[in-house]
Design a protein around this motif. Structure first.
Motif, PDB file in Angstrom:
ATOM      1  N   LEU A  96       0.639  -1.275   0.016  1.00 53.59           N
ATOM      2  CA  LEU A  96      -0.379  -0.240   0.384  1.00 53.59           C
ATOM      3  C   LEU A  96       0.573   1.273  -0.603  1.00 53.59           C
ATOM      4  CD1 LEU A  96      -2.703  -1.377   2.842  1.00 53.59           C
ATOM      5  CD2 LEU A  96      -3.345  -1.066   0.135  1.00 53.59           C
ATOM      6  N   VAL A  97       1.238   2.166  -1.184  1.00 50.06           N
ATOM      7  CA  VAL A  97       1.702   3.422  -1.535  1.00 50.06           C
ATOM      8  C   VAL A  97       0.470   4.332  -1.032  1.00 50.06           C
ATOM      9  CG1 VAL A  97       3.582   4.288  -3.170  1.00 50.06           C
ATOM     10  CG2 VAL A  97       3.396   1.599  -2.288  1.00 50.06           C
ATOM     11  N   ASN A  98       0.657   5.339  -0.155  1.00 50.77           N
ATOM     12  CA  ASN A  98       0.019   5.963   0.076  1.00 50.77           C
ATOM     13  C   ASN A  98      -1.144   5.986  -0.171  1.00 50.77           C
ATOM     14  OD1 ASN A  98       2.428   7.949   0.132  1.00 50.77           O
ATOM     15  ND2 ASN A  98       2.501   8.279  -2.011  1.00 50.77           N
ATOM     16  N   GLY A  99      -1.427   5.189   0.673  1.00 47.24           N
ATOM     17  CA  GLY A  99      -3.100   4.258   0.947  1.00 47.24           C
ATOM     18  C   GLY A  99      -3.287   3.755  -0.522  1.00 47.24           C
ATOM     19  N   GLN A 100      -2.964   3.568  -1.799  1.00 46.30           N
ATOM     20  CA  GLN A 100      -3.364   3.314  -2.803  1.00 46.30           C
ATOM     21  C   GLN A 100      -2.390   1.981  -3.711  1.00 46.30           C
ATOM     22  OE1 GLN A 100      -5.399   5.042  -4.966  1.00 46.30           O
ATOM     23  NE2 GLN A 100      -5.367   6.505  -2.724  1.00 46.30           N
ATOM     24  N   PRO A 101      -3.144   1.168  -3.210  1.00 43.89           N
ATOM     25  CA  PRO A 101      -3.415  -0.516  -3.581  1.00 43.89           C
ATOM     26  C   PRO A 101      -2.348  -0.852  -4.821  1.00 43.89           C
ATOM     27  CG  PRO A 101      -5.276  -0.570  -4.442  1.00 43.89           C
ATOM     28  CD  PRO A 101      -4.932   1.134  -3.188  1.00 43.89           C
ATOM     29  N   VAL A 102      -1.042  -1.663  -4.641  1.00 41.88           N
ATOM     30  CA  VAL A 102       0.229  -2.062  -5.983  1.00 41.88           C
ATOM     31  C   VAL A 102      -0.050  -4.048  -5.597  1.00 41.88           C
ATOM     32  CG1 VAL A 102       2.080  -2.192  -6.017  1.00 41.88           C
ATOM     33  CG2 VAL A 102       1.597  -0.254  -5.056  1.00 41.88           C
ATOM     34  N   THR A 103      -0.502  -4.147  -6.407  1.00 41.19           N
ATOM     35  CA  THR A 103      -1.136  -5.521  -7.021  1.00 41.19           C
ATOM     36  C   THR A 103       0.504  -5.953  -8.128  1.00 41.19           C
ATOM     37  OG1 THR A 103      -2.426  -5.173  -8.381  1.00 41.19           O
ATOM     38  CG2 THR A 103      -3.718  -4.996  -5.698  1.00 41.19           C
TER      39      THR A 103
END
Length: 447
Positions: free
Chosen positions: A102-109
């Motif tokens: 989770l980068v700055n609250g954004q998911p990285v899949t």
């Protein structure tokens, strides 16, 4: 089978039981006398199969809601229930996505690409599993396709082809296969894809460039077609007064695939990246022309990760010509129709699902069958509910109920689904099948 939630702390409140209510000791598991659970089969699509996180893999198969139902039925004398599990060596099956960070609250899949179960790359074919099974769920199966000859061939559905022994006649269809299992009880959960395939493609029917014919997986099934095939299916399944449960079809606009990427978030993201941009609108292409998006339009989940917004090198969907205006930020270069289920298309698919559900409830009533109202339940989940101490909603990742693909279920979601079916069984057939404890299951697996 215990499945401890390793990711969410749970505190269960002690239930206060009044004298006028039954105590826990008074709940005696019972099959009742109205249904025979000795051979239960599950007919359905990806939800029944345990598909999750954009793929079919062993961990998901092991918490598919039909298997969870079967485990509870066994507590009241139900028979063995077999599933077409992938082996441990090929446990990642078709492959799937997992949350990397989770980068700055954004998911990285990231895509899981090891321990796959393919025996052929072109065409893509999975390792065969041809032993007798009870979970007949086939990802991608639709009501109309269930009657199509050739659907079990290499050119058809690879998940169905996997289940058929070599030498199976190429005319074998899913309807014939699934109704010839000598069952005593069934759950039936087909029809989602008859609406979902069209909706997830933004209300656009794909055209095969080679054949110039519509891709049947993206066609919105006609109500008359759906109703006729449903009646034929259920009539065959109930011969000999066999019983079962029919599931209603969820409102497709209630799942994270359509509710996560909003107009407000897209605008906020552009302005955060460029504080001087002053963007106030996102422009979308519709069947009636290009216009500013509203809060009633649904951007599909993949649009966010596609990274297209604001780019000036995106070819037009129809002409292939590069449009030099900022993609989605200029009325001369709106977001392509396939990325947006606009308000008109959303109303159309909701109406179609409602018509499908009327047909499902009607045939269930005519045959004296139970109805698992999945539509009503998942609609209640959309805004958030609390069960067994867990908060469940349609929020992406944090809502607990939906997996990373925004459509299919987490183990928690599967347990909730199983309980909807169990409640229907108990209500209609006078049984006392124990419900699952939702706190024994996990939501999205965090990195």
């Amino acid at each position: 089978m215990k499945r401890r939630n390793l990711y969410i702390g749970v505190t269960l409140a002690i239930l206060s039981i009044t004298a006028c209510k039954p105590t826990l000791d008074e709940f005696t598991p019972s099959a009742g006398t109205k249904a025979d659970f000795s051979k239960y089969i599950a007919i359905g699509n990806s939800l029944s199969a345990g598909f999750a996180d954009g793929g079919l893999y062993l961990e998901g198969q092991k918490v598919a809601f039909p298997l969870l139902i079967a485990e509870q039925l066994q507590k009241v004398g139900g028979g063995e229930f077999k599933s077409p599990f992938f082996s441990e060596e090929q446990s990642n099956g078709s492959g799937y996505i997992r949350l990397k960070a989770l980068v700055n609250g954004q998911p990285v899949t990231e895509q899981v690409a090891d321990k796959l179960a393919y025996r052929s790359a072109t065409p893509k074919l999975l390792t065969k599993y041809t032993e007798p099974i009870n979970n007949l769920g086939v990802p991608g199966m639709r009501m109309d396709m269930a009657f199509a000859p050739g659907i079990g061939t290499a050119a058809g559905n690879m998940y169905f082809e996997r289940l058929l022994p070599d030498g199976t006649p190429p005319t074998m269809d899913y309807f014939t296969y699934s109704t010839s299992q000598n069952h005593t009880f069934f759950t039936f959960s087909l029809g989602n894809n008859d609406a979902l395939g069209w909706a997830t493609n933004g209300g656009v029917v794909k055209i095969n460039p080679k054949t110039e014919k519509p891709d049947p997986t993206t066609v919105l099934t006609e109500v008359s077609t759906f109703t006729g095939l449903l009646n034929k299916y259920v009539t065959e399944l109930t011969t000999g007064d066999r019983k079962g449960v029919l599931a209603t079809i969820p409102d497709v606009t209630a799942v994270p695939y359509f509710t996560t990427v909003t107009r407000e978030l897209l605008i906020a993201g552009v302005n955060a990246a460029n504080p001087t941009a002053g963007v106030k609108d996102i422009y979308i292409k519709t069947k009636n022309g290009t216009r500013a998006a509203t809060n009633a339009d649904y951007f599909i989940l993949p649009f966010s990760s596609a990274g297209l917004l604001g780019r000036t090198d995106i070819p037009d969907e129809k002409t292939g010509v590069v449009n030099p205006y900022p993609y989605g930020l200029d009325p001369r270069n709106g977001v392509g129709d396939s990325y947006v289920l606009d308000v008109t298309e959303a109303a159309q698919v909701v109406a179609r699902v409602n018509d499908f559900n009327k047909a499902i409830k009607s045939v269930a009533a005519s045959k004296g069958l139970a109805v698992a109202d999945v539509n009503a339940f998942l609609t209640s989940v959309k805004n958030g509910i609390r069960i067994d101490g867990l908060a469940v909603s349609a929020k992406y990742i944090t809502g607990n109920g939906f997996s990373l693909d925004g459509i299919h279920l987490t183990p928690i979601g599967n347990a909730l689904m199983a309980n909807v079916f169990i409640d229907a069984i108990n209500k209609t057939y006078g049984a006392q099948v124990p419900r699952l404890n939702i706190s024994d299951f996990r939501g999205v697996k965090l990195p």
